[in-house]
Write a protein that holds these residues in place. Structure first.
Motif, PDB file in Angstrom:
ATOM      1  N   TYR A 180      -7.987-129.202 116.905  1.00 41.33           N
ATOM      2  CA  TYR A 180      -6.744-128.469 116.709  1.00 41.33           C
ATOM      3  C   TYR A 180      -6.940-127.727 115.390  1.00 41.33           C
ATOM      4  N   PRO A 181      -7.312-126.443 115.400  1.00 43.94           N
ATOM      5  CA  PRO A 181      -7.871-125.830 114.191  1.00 43.94           C
ATOM      6  C   PRO A 181      -6.917-125.884 113.004  1.00 43.94           C
ATOM      7  N   LEU A 182      -7.522-126.161 111.888  1.00 43.53           N
ATOM      8  CA  LEU A 182      -6.757-126.379 110.668  1.00 43.53           C
ATOM      9  C   LEU A 182      -6.329-125.083 110.014  1.00 43.53           C
ATOM     10  N   TYR A 183      -7.109-124.050 110.210  1.00 42.43           N
ATOM     11  CA  TYR A 183      -6.876-122.837 109.460  1.00 42.43           C
ATOM     12  C   TYR A 183      -6.155-121.807 110.300  1.00 42.43           C
ATOM     13  N   SER A 184      -5.296-121.032 109.666  1.00 37.97           N
ATOM     14  CA  SER A 184      -4.445-120.086 110.372  1.00 37.97           C
ATOM     15  C   SER A 184      -5.245-119.048 111.138  1.00 37.97           C
ATOM     16  N   ALA A 185      -6.437-118.693 110.648  1.00 38.92           N
ATOM     17  CA  ALA A 185      -7.257-117.717 111.354  1.00 38.92           C
ATOM     18  C   ALA A 185      -7.623-118.235 112.741  1.00 38.92           C
ATOM     19  N   ALA A 186      -8.051-119.498 112.806  1.00 36.77           N
ATOM     20  CA  ALA A 186      -8.430-120.072 114.094  1.00 36.77           C
ATOM     21  C   ALA A 186      -7.211-120.272 114.981  1.00 36.77           C
ATOM     22  N   LEU A 187      -6.081-120.620 114.401  1.00 40.66           N
ATOM     23  CA  LEU A 187      -4.858-120.780 115.187  1.00 40.66           C
ATOM     24  C   LEU A 187      -4.484-119.479 115.892  1.00 40.66           C
ATOM     25  N   LEU A 228      -0.411-132.834 112.473  1.00 39.88           N
ATOM     26  CA  LEU A 228      -0.106-132.655 111.059  1.00 39.88           C
ATOM     27  C   LEU A 228      -1.422-132.621 110.298  1.00 39.88           C
ATOM     28  N   CYS A 229      -1.662-131.530 109.585  1.00 41.76           N
ATOM     29  CA  CYS A 229      -2.927-131.340 108.863  1.00 41.76           C
ATOM     30  C   CYS A 229      -2.723-131.533 107.364  1.00 41.76           C
ATOM     31  N   ILE A 230      -3.569-132.330 106.764  1.00 44.62           N
ATOM     32  CA  ILE A 230      -3.530-132.598 105.325  1.00 44.62           C
ATOM     33  C   ILE A 230      -4.918-132.325 104.742  1.00 44.62           C
ATOM     34  N   ILE A 231      -4.970-131.639 103.607  1.00 50.25           N
ATOM     35  CA  ILE A 231      -6.228-131.462 102.884  1.00 50.25           C
ATOM     36  C   ILE A 231      -6.114-132.223 101.572  1.00 50.25           C
ATOM     37  N   ASN A 232      -6.947-133.231 101.413  1.00 51.11           N
ATOM     38  CA  ASN A 232      -6.883-134.065 100.207  1.00 51.11           C
ATOM     39  C   ASN A 232      -8.285-134.507  99.792  1.00 51.11           C
ATOM     40  N   PRO A 233      -8.679-134.183  98.541  1.00 55.08           N
ATOM     41  CA  PRO A 233      -8.050-133.312  97.552  1.00 55.08           C
ATOM     42  C   PRO A 233      -7.789-131.908  98.085  1.00 55.08           C
ATOM     43  N   GLY A 234      -6.846-131.233  97.424  1.00 55.54           N
ATOM     44  CA  GLY A 234      -6.237-130.059  98.030  1.00 55.54           C
ATOM     45  C   GLY A 234      -6.972-128.751  97.836  1.00 55.54           C
ATOM     46  N   ASN A 235      -6.920-127.945  98.858  1.00 56.37           N
ATOM     47  CA  ASN A 235      -7.361-126.557  98.847  1.00 56.37           C
ATOM     48  C   ASN A 235      -6.218-125.725  99.408  1.00 56.37           C
ATOM     49  N   LYS A 257       5.390-138.943 116.139  1.00 52.83           N
ATOM     50  CA  LYS A 257       4.355-138.860 117.181  1.00 52.83           C
ATOM     51  C   LYS A 257       3.469-137.619 116.991  1.00 52.83           C
ATOM     52  N   LEU A 258       2.903-137.508 115.802  1.00 51.85           N
ATOM     53  CA  LEU A 258       2.015-136.401 115.460  1.00 51.85           C
ATOM     54  C   LEU A 258       0.589-136.897 115.307  1.00 51.85           C
ATOM     55  N   PHE A 259      -0.340-136.125 115.813  1.00 47.11           N
ATOM     56  CA  PHE A 259      -1.762-136.394 115.617  1.00 47.11           C
ATOM     57  C   PHE A 259      -2.096-136.014 114.183  1.00 47.11           C
ATOM     58  N   LEU A 260      -2.675-136.939 113.435  1.00 44.68           N
ATOM     59  CA  LEU A 260      -2.921-136.733 112.010  1.00 44.68           C
ATOM     60  C   LEU A 260      -4.361-136.270 111.788  1.00 44.68           C
ATOM     61  N   MET A 261      -4.488-135.174 111.040  1.00 41.67           N
ATOM     62  CA  MET A 261      -5.806-134.621 110.753  1.00 41.67           C
ATOM     63  C   MET A 261      -5.996-134.563 109.246  1.00 41.67           C
ATOM     64  N   ALA A 262      -7.034-135.245 108.758  1.00 46.08           N
ATOM     65  CA  ALA A 262      -7.263-135.346 107.314  1.00 46.08           C
ATOM     66  C   ALA A 262      -8.574-134.660 106.955  1.00 46.08           C
ATOM     67  N   ASP A 263      -8.457-133.524 106.271  1.00 45.88           N
ATOM     68  CA  ASP A 263      -9.611-132.811 105.747  1.00 45.88           C
ATOM     69  C   ASP A 263      -9.930-133.417 104.386  1.00 45.88           C
ATOM     70  N   VAL A 295      -1.426-144.848 115.212  1.00 47.10           N
ATOM     71  CA  VAL A 295      -1.553-143.470 114.724  1.00 47.10           C
ATOM     72  C   VAL A 295      -2.917-142.897 115.104  1.00 47.10           C
ATOM     73  N   GLU A 296      -2.899-141.752 115.745  1.00 44.13           N
ATOM     74  CA  GLU A 296      -4.141-141.052 116.092  1.00 44.13           C
ATOM     75  C   GLU A 296      -4.575-140.225 114.880  1.00 44.13           C
ATOM     76  N   LEU A 297      -5.843-140.388 114.506  1.00 46.50           N
ATOM     77  CA  LEU A 297      -6.355-139.774 113.287  1.00 46.50           C
ATOM     78  C   LEU A 297      -7.720-139.148 113.536  1.00 46.50           C
ATOM     79  N   ALA A 298      -7.909-137.975 113.001  1.00 48.91           N
ATOM     80  CA  ALA A 298      -9.250-137.382 112.904  1.00 48.91           C
ATOM     81  C   ALA A 298      -9.468-137.047 111.437  1.00 48.91           C
ATOM     82  N   SER A 299     -10.567-137.509 110.870  1.00 49.20           N
ATOM     83  CA  SER A 299     -10.870-137.207 109.472  1.00 49.20           C
ATOM     84  C   SER A 299     -12.209-136.488 109.404  1.00 49.20           C
ATOM     85  N   PHE A 300     -12.359-135.639 108.370  1.00 45.53           N
ATOM     86  CA  PHE A 300     -13.498-134.734 108.299  1.00 45.53           C
ATOM     87  C   PHE A 300     -14.179-134.814 106.933  1.00 45.53           C
TER      88      PHE A 300
END
Length: 487
Positions: A180-187, A228-235, A257-263, A295-300
């Motif tokens: 589920y692309p994190l960046y607005s360009a891919a969205l 829900l996309c989170i970038i931590n540490p932040g960009n 009930k959100l799929f959590l994505m941690a960059d 909780v469903e999580l994808a971390s990168f």
């Protein structure tokens, strides 16, 4: 058929339009193009990526003009717009490059100049490659041995919490991993909907759950939020989220009930006193079964940032937690379409998660290079914040982590009006003017999203210390002149 008859036959076919409609220009016929701006996917035209957008395109043009001898008020373009560590002078880690060299050219395994631990890593990686070569395809999910090494790395990082190698997927950098692309360009390319939420600038870019709730409720009026996309540490903001904040986010994702994505690609880039990196997976599992089984999580993570900075090798991984088994089958099918991630990037990723150990010959050099690189970034983070906060009209939060600062700039009404007359956002106008007058390339805050009525720019802290001082001095001088010009 003679050549002359074949030529006449081909011309007849073209005139009849069997190869498609033909057009005439200056007496010559040519085929009308099938792919045009009118026939292409309209979503592609909506794609915008500020980090490599109009500012950078103009910066490239200016570089060409300088080479042609066209006079400018500066002698070089300094690209502080993107987190490209090595392009900004950061040195590669010796051990990583030694192993990659050995993998790329195995004859070097007989060379006594290379340390034995580098040779053993390279030999092990090559044994896991098809035909013993980096040039062979790997499995689509990534080389199994490397996924096993990543799983062990994650377990060590998270204090022993189990990691299944089958939940690890290797990719062309972390950005390619985001389903589920994190960046607005891919969205935009996928015709998905971006739901913007804002960090609390007055509280060092912290994340306020009430703001997440506001954004979610507003979005539900026109779409069905899924992730829900989170970038931590932040960009681009350079903040490090507290453990309490991460717990709050996990509770919010569970309740909604959100799929959590941690960059988490900047996880080693922590500079500020009192700040610490907490992985979302570790916090999730320490919160108990109510969350760790739900909780469903994808971390990168990636080889491109931290102390490695190996952007060009395009190595990254994703770990999935609590993914529906049937969805996982579809994910595996999806990644198989692209055959496999770059194998040199996979090899680099393996050495990053399996670095020299205290009893190995490369350990001391590795630790020194790693420590020096992160210490230099921390020094530049502090210097950037201190100098920018001395400039009237600029307010800069502490750069707690990552490799960027996102200062707020005050723009006079006259400047805002001129920007609108030029069809530009005010911060784009500011950054473009800065580029033309100083040669410094930054990214306007509007490329990332910001609260209405506020203006920012993103700048990396990556240039060498002395060059960074020049950049900051030029920004200070420009800002003062800008304020005088438009006040």
């Amino acid at each position: 058929m003679t050549k002359s008859n074949q030529k006449r036959f081909t011309q007849a076919i073209i005139r009849k339009g069997i190869y498609g409609d033909t057009m005439t220009e200056n007496g010559c016929q040519y085929r009308e193009r099938v792919l045009t701006m009118d026939t292409m996917n309209p979503n592609v035209k909506r794609v915008e990526y500020a980090v490599r957008g109009p500012i950078v395109q103009r910066a490239v043009q200016i570089e060409r003009e300088l080479k042609m001898g066209i006079k400018k008020p500066f002698t070089e373009v300094i690209k502080a717009n993107i987190g490209d560590c090595h392009a900004m002078g950061q040195k590669p880690i010796t051990f990583f490059r030694q192993v990659l060299a050995l993998c790329a050219y195995p004859d070097l395994l007989e060379d006594s100049k290379f340390p034995e631990d580098a040779k053993s890593r390279a030999h092990r990686i090559l044994q896991a490659c098809g035909g013993g070569s980096l040039g062979a395809y790997s499995t689509s999910q990534g080389i199994e041995m490397i996924r096993q090494d990543i799983a062990r790395y994650i377990e060590r990082r998270d204090g022993g919490i189990t990691c299944d190698p089958d939940n690890i997927y290797l990719f062309t950098g972390a950005s390619d991993a985001i389903v589920y692309p994190l960046y607005s360009a891919a969205l935009a390319e996928l015709a998905a909907v971006q739901i913007s939420y804002y960090l609390d600038e007055d509280n060092c870019w912290s994340l306020d759950i009430s703001e997440l709730r506001r954004a979610l409720q507003e979005a539900k009026k026109h779409c069905s939020p899924r992730a829900l996309c989170i970038i931590n540490p932040g960009n681009p903001t350079g903040q490090v989220q507290s453990r309490q904040c991460i717990e709050d986010v996990i509770r919010f994702a569970a309740a909604e009930k959100l799929f959590l994505m941690a960059d988490e690609v900047y996880q080693d880039n922590i500079y500020a006193d009192g700040c610490k990196f907490h992985s979302f997976k570790k916090v999730l599992f320490e919160m108990g079964l109510e969350y760790s089984e739900k909780v469903e999580l994808a971390s990168f993570h990636s080889t491109s940032k931290c102390y490695m900075g190996e952007c060009g090798f395009r190595g990254g991984y994703m770990e999935v937690v609590n993914l529906d088994p049937e969805v996982k089958v579809q994910l595996t099918k999806l990644v198989s379409v692209r055959l496999c991630p770059p194998v040199p990037g996979q090899a680099l990723l393996d050495v990053v998660v399996n670095p020299p150990q205290p009893d190995e010959p490369s350990y001391d050099t590795f630790i020194k290079e790693r420590t020096d690189t992160l210490a230099a970034l921390g020094e530049k983070a502090n210097m950037t914040q201190e100098i920018l906060n001395q400039v009237p009209g600029i307010k800069c939060n502490p750069v707690q982590g990552a490799m960027y600062t996102f200062p707020r700039i005050h723009l006079p009404p006259k400047a805002i009006l001129e920007a609108k007359e030029k069809g530009q956002t005010p911060d784009m106008f500011y950054c473009m003017k800065l580029l033309e007058e100083t040669g410094i390339c930054l990214v306007p805050g509007s490329g990332f999203g910001q609260r209405d009525g506020t203006y920012h720019f993103r700048m990396t802290i990556l240039p060498p210390k002395e060059k960074l001082k020049i950049v900051l001095a030029k920004i200070k001088e420009f800002q003062q002149h800008f304020m005088e010009q438009y006040s």
